[in-house]
Design a protein around this motif. Structure first.
Motif, PDB file in Angstrom:
ATOM      1  N   ASP A 187       0.950  -1.205  -0.069  1.00 57.68           N
ATOM      2  CA  ASP A 187      -0.005  -0.077   0.030  1.00 57.68           C
ATOM      3  C   ASP A 187       0.934   1.225   0.047  1.00 57.68           C
ATOM      4  N   ASN A 196       4.703  -2.032  -7.884  1.00 52.18           N
ATOM      5  CA  ASN A 196       3.214  -2.307  -7.713  1.00 52.18           C
ATOM      6  C   ASN A 196       2.736  -2.274  -9.135  1.00 52.18           C
ATOM      7  N   ARG A 212      -2.141  -8.067  -1.366  1.00 52.36           N
ATOM      8  CA  ARG A 212      -1.924  -7.144  -1.041  1.00 52.36           C
ATOM      9  C   ARG A 212      -1.442  -6.979   0.422  1.00 52.36           C
ATOM     10  N   SER A 214       0.720  -4.214   3.503  1.00 55.01           N
ATOM     11  CA  SER A 214       1.027  -2.872   3.991  1.00 55.01           C
ATOM     12  C   SER A 214       2.155  -2.619   5.202  1.00 55.01           C
TER      13      SER A 214
END
Length: 309
Positions: A187, A196, A212, A214
């Motif tokens: 993220d 990404n 995904r 973070s």
């Protein structure tokens, strides 16, 4: 009065916004404001009228701006001429994590290449070339980036990417199809924007699954924790893994297709300094396709080096 303060003055005059000018100059907003105030004290005039909503040039600021631009242009020209007189121009080069091992020997005869100490992501280094903070950068770029930033790129190297999976027996490790791998997407766009973009297109093109995260664990020790949690092999990024592979994990070759990550040498489209252009030629001379144009190789469609093979 210092040249850098004059550059700050021009940046604020161009943007008429201290926040945008600070971002363009890559300094903190309060520092920029303090430097402008110091310049105003040295010159004895107020350069900007500012309130909470707007910034505008004062009549004195508007009158001094053309002379300031001319002075900075003369300073830049003086630096270029001095470089030519010394027999070897100074060239600033930035990178992400990979440099040609023979960089110094290739460029020694044509330029004094100084490797910038600030190691930053690909999109940041390309932007620094565009705004003049660097002369060259070794990074990953897209054709879209070349057009948007006004830079050029030539292939300098390529990494064939592999996967990391659970299983401690490294003697007979089977290959894995790209569609059967997991690809981590973080993220944090400040650090991982280029990765990404690459990872999402790889997943879309091959059927690999995106995961995904973070926590910035595209690489580093925490990457191995994600590998242990995933049921499928996980694509390893080209940023390099300084931590040794733990004994419970193995490296697996990816096939059908074989993903490659390219390293490009990037410079400004309007670059006219002989030393910079000579360094480009010296670094790129003799670089072939390093395997990326083989029938089973894969690059993103917008990678400029995918268009030539």
């Amino acid at each position: 009065m210092e040249l850098r303060q004059l550059r700050y003055f021009v940046a604020v005059a161009d943007e008429l916004n201290f926040g945008r000018a600070a971002e363009r100059l890559r300094i903190a907003g309060p520092s920029l404001s303090q430097q402008i105030k110091a310049l105003e004290r040295d010159l004895g005039v107020r350069l900007f009228d500012r309130d909470r909503r707007s910034v505008s040039l004062t009549p004195a600021g508007a009158a001094l701006l053309p002379d300031t631009r001319a002075l900075l242009a003369r300073a830049d020209d003086l630096k270029r001429r001095a470089g030519r007189l010394s027999g070897s121009e100074s060239v600033r080069l930035g990178y992400v994590n990979w440099l040609p091992p023979d960089l110094t020997s290739r460029t020694a005869a044509v330029a004094q290449v100084h490797v910038d100490a600030w190691v930053a992501p690909s999109h940041t280094q390309a932007a620094r070339v565009a705004d003049g903070s660097l002369d060259l950068a070794v990074c990953w770029v897209r054709t879209e980036d070349l057009d948007r930033l006004g830079v050029r790129a030539r292939l300098l190297g390529a990494d064939r990417l592999h996967a990391v999976a659970r299983g401690g027996d490294s003697r007979d490790v089977p290959v894995v199809a790209a569609r059967d791998t997991d690809v981590l997407i973080d993220d944090d766009l400040t650090s991982w924007a280029s990765w990404n973009v690459y990872a999402e297109e790889l997943a879309q093109a091959t059927g690999a699954r995106t995961v995904r995260i973070s926590d910035g664990a595209i690489t580093g020790p925490a990457f191995f924790d994600h590998v242990r949690r995933c049921r499928r092999p996980v694509l390893n990024s080209p940023k390099g893994q300084l931590t040794p592979l733990p004994p419970d994990l193995v490296r697996r070759e990816i096939v059908t297709p074989k993903p490659y990550w390219t390293w490009s040498l990037v410079w400004r489209q309007n670059e006219d300094r002989a030393g910079v252009l000579a360094a480009v030629d010296a670094l790129c001379d003799g670089v072939g396709d390093v395997g990326i144009h083989a029938p089973d190789a894969w690059l993103p469609a917008d990678d400029p080096h995918a268009l030539t093979g």
